[in-house]
Design an enzyme around this catalytic site. Sequence first.
Site, PDB file in Angstrom:
ATOM      1  N   SER A 116      35.645  33.743  21.961  1.00  0.00           N
ATOM      2  CA  SER A 116      36.876  34.214  22.590  1.00  0.00           C
ATOM      3  C   SER A 116      36.684  35.299  23.637  1.00  0.00           C
ATOM      4  CB  SER A 116      37.818  34.780  21.514  1.00  0.00           C
ATOM      5  OG  SER A 116      38.139  33.809  20.558  1.00  0.00           O
ATOM      6  N   ILE A 127      46.127  38.410  24.685  1.00  0.00           N
ATOM      7  CA  ILE A 127      45.944  36.975  24.893  1.00  0.00           C
ATOM      8  C   ILE A 127      44.469  36.665  24.689  1.00  0.00           C
ATOM      9  CG2 ILE A 127      46.246  35.058  26.501  1.00  0.00           C
ATOM     10  CD1 ILE A 127      48.891  36.519  25.758  1.00  0.00           C
ATOM     11  N   GLU A 128      44.194  35.787  23.758  1.00  0.00           N
ATOM     12  CA  GLU A 128      42.832  35.380  23.418  1.00  0.00           C
ATOM     13  C   GLU A 128      42.624  33.954  23.946  1.00  0.00           C
ATOM     14  OE1 GLU A 128      40.229  34.784  19.270  1.00  0.00           O
ATOM     15  OE2 GLU A 128      42.289  35.541  19.198  1.00  0.00           O
ATOM     16  N   ILE A 129      41.633  33.792  24.805  1.00  0.00           N
ATOM     17  CA  ILE A 129      41.286  32.482  25.345  1.00  0.00           C
ATOM     18  C   ILE A 129      40.004  32.050  24.640  1.00  0.00           C
ATOM     19  CG2 ILE A 129      40.686  31.179  27.434  1.00  0.00           C
ATOM     20  CD1 ILE A 129      43.532  32.410  27.438  1.00  0.00           C
TER      21      ILE A 129
END
Length: 133
Positions: A116, A127-129
């Site tokens: 992440s 916001i974690e991608i």
Amino acid sequence: MEQPTLTSLDHLVLTVQDIDATITFYTTVLGMTHMLFQVADGSTRHALAFGQHKINLHQADNTFDPKAAHPTKGSADLCLLTDTPLTDWQAHFASTDTNIEDGPVPRSGAQFPILSLYIRDPDGNLIEISTRA
């Protein structure tokens, strides 16, 4: 009687300070699509779409009923999955002057291990991608 079960998430709501700034961030930085939709009372509202998912936007000083007990901007923590390599996201974030707060770091996803990156939206939501590790 058998216990009822759920099948999926239809939408979630983000309470935001500035809908236009939120739309710009999520469309420009995260590639979501802005959509307008009409609700049962005939009013038009804003949402963000990606894949089969939708995030409805509520203005912090003008939320809709029913709503969360304490709708608060900046209180969300979202993990979004991607098939795009995180190195591509890092380059994209650099090109949009989006600060990476942490990562890439290994995490435990809902269904599998993930890797992440963490950023924040204009309201400070985390916001974690993530990609499959």
